[in-house]
Design an enzyme around this catalytic site. Sequence first.
Site, short mmCIF file in Angstrom:
data_model
loop_
_atom_site.label_atom_id
_atom_site.label_comp_id
_atom_site.label_asym_id
_atom_site.label_seq_id
_atom_site.Cartn_x
_atom_site.Cartn_y
_atom_site.Cartn_z
N LYS A 154 0.73 -1.66 -0.05
CA LYS A 154 0.28 -0.01 -0.05
C LYS A 154 1.09 1.02 -0.38
O LYS A 154 2.38 1.25 0.76
CB LYS A 154 -0.98 -0.35 1.39
N GLY A 207 6.67 4.75 8.97
CA GLY A 207 5.93 6.25 8.73
C GLY A 207 6.03 6.57 9.87
O GLY A 207 6.58 6.20 10.96
N SER A 208 5.35 7.33 10.70
CA SER A 208 4.76 8.13 12.41
C SER A 208 5.36 7.61 12.89
O SER A 208 4.18 6.13 12.73
CB SER A 208 3.70 9.01 11.87
N GLU A 229 9.67 1.31 10.45
CA GLU A 229 10.51 1.98 10.66
C GLU A 229 10.05 3.32 11.10
O GLU A 229 8.74 3.71 9.77
CB GLU A 229 11.63 2.07 8.82
N CYS A 263 13.36 10.38 7.36
CA CYS A 263 13.59 10.35 8.75
C CYS A 263 15.02 9.58 9.31
O CYS A 263 15.09 10.26 10.57
CB CYS A 263 13.15 8.79 8.59
N GLU A 356 9.46 15.21 16.15
CA GLU A 356 10.10 15.48 14.53
C GLU A 356 9.45 16.26 13.91
O GLU A 356 8.39 15.99 14.34
CB GLU A 356 10.24 13.65 13.99
#
Length: 454
Positions: A154, A207-208, A229, A263, A356
């Site tokens: 996705k 992602g987050s 990750e 990231c 972040e």
Amino acid sequence: MSNYTIISPVTEKPVQELHLADVAETDAVISKAAKAFETWRLVAPGDRAKLLRKFAAIVDAHNEELAQLEVLNSGHTIGNARWEAGNVRDVLNYYSAAPERLFGRQIPVPNGIDITFKEPLGVIGIIVPWNFPMPIAGWGFGPALAAGNTVVLKPAELTPLTAIRLGELALEAGIPEGVFNVIPGKGSVVGNRFVTHPLVRKIVFTGSTGVGKEIMRGCADQVKRLTLELGGKSANIIFADADIEKAAAGAPGAVFDNAGQDCCARSRILIQRSAYDKFMELFEVAVKKFRVEDPSLDTAEMGPLISATQYQRVSEFLPEGTPIAFQGSKPSGPGYWFAPTVLAPKDSNDRAYREEIFGPVVSVLPFEDEADAIRIANDSEYGLSGSIWSRDLGRAVRVSRAVEAGNLSVNSNSSVRYWTPFGGYKQSGLGRELGPDALDSFTETKNVFFDTQG
Ligand code: NAP
Ligand code: MG
């Protein structure tokens, strides 16, 4: 049934209308991938290797097309986008050497033979964010396919175009129908279904940190395998004995590349107090030179942010009256442009220093000595990346061993290579991608004892 309109971050104009899959459509593709697994896992290792090399060659032949698509969809600089498409090719080539080398072990036992096998898991669900649509997809599907798994992928809702094209190129390469499936859709629908569907045996999520935690909770229900990750707030640690010119010249690229939507962005600069003034002077020159412009130009070093929402999120870190040390430039007119911004907070309590931002904002903080630098660097829930600048070899070794992060570079900001492991400490992630060991996280170790007595 719903549709989504892709918006160019450069022009703010619609690019393409896209159908988003619902749960029933997602289930149908997962079933197809589960069916394809029955035969893909049995393809002879050498034949699977050849198919992956063919896929790599076709991706390479379409490098420019894929790169232009990423500029259009994501506003990446053309230089970056070409590298990103090249990275998919390289990852496929690297893991194309794996099928014939998925070795098990023979372990000495009495009265028989003991062998381990590396068996594929089944259907792997890969959930990709919008910041590096091509590489992050490839880091998942390259080793997954090489190990004999099938894939449902996705892409992020905002950036599906290159993933869809990669799905078509896989078929062109002869990868059988159903082996590599791209399903554009919402995270809460398609992504969530990957987590809840029992035939998806593993999730690879980038992602987050917030969504990553939700996915981890969801995976617990089926003890589903998981690689995460997540975010980062990486430190660029510069000692006074370093080549300050070189460190300052490299510091903008280390945080502002991809408009800071990375990231691994070195978004905290820790500089030894005795070199602070010299560094800031040189850093200001470098930031002002950093070229923020139309990303389709070969000279562009930074494009716009991905979306109006991301622009809003980043802006909220800089409320009216925030003291800004200095800023770079940005074009006027349409597009989600954000000027590279340097903050010099008084202490480490600043929200912009701790959280972040995922935008082109960096905070610079002085430190006193080696112990102080390590303490400040590790004072974060994140631990993904970072740089250490020093001419003292012993110090560079000590500090790189002491910093709690998965990917460090010394006298360099370059810490991502497809043949070395990548991943985070603490809340930056779980598991490692890339490199020689990534295959372990796409296989189960099976141990079989053969009795030779009878
Ligand atoms: P996100 O929500 O974590 O999205 C990442 C991926 O997960 C997307 O494909 C998303 O789909 C999907 N997703 C969202 N909710 C899900 C759920 N409940 N179940 C399964 N999949 C789900 O990240 P974002 O909203 O795009 O960005 C927000 C912030 O995350 C950024 O500002 C940044 O701080 C951080 N981020 C970090 C990285 C990284 O590389 N570490 C990458 C991207 C973002 P949709 O596209 O439909 O949302
Ligand atoms: Mg989100």
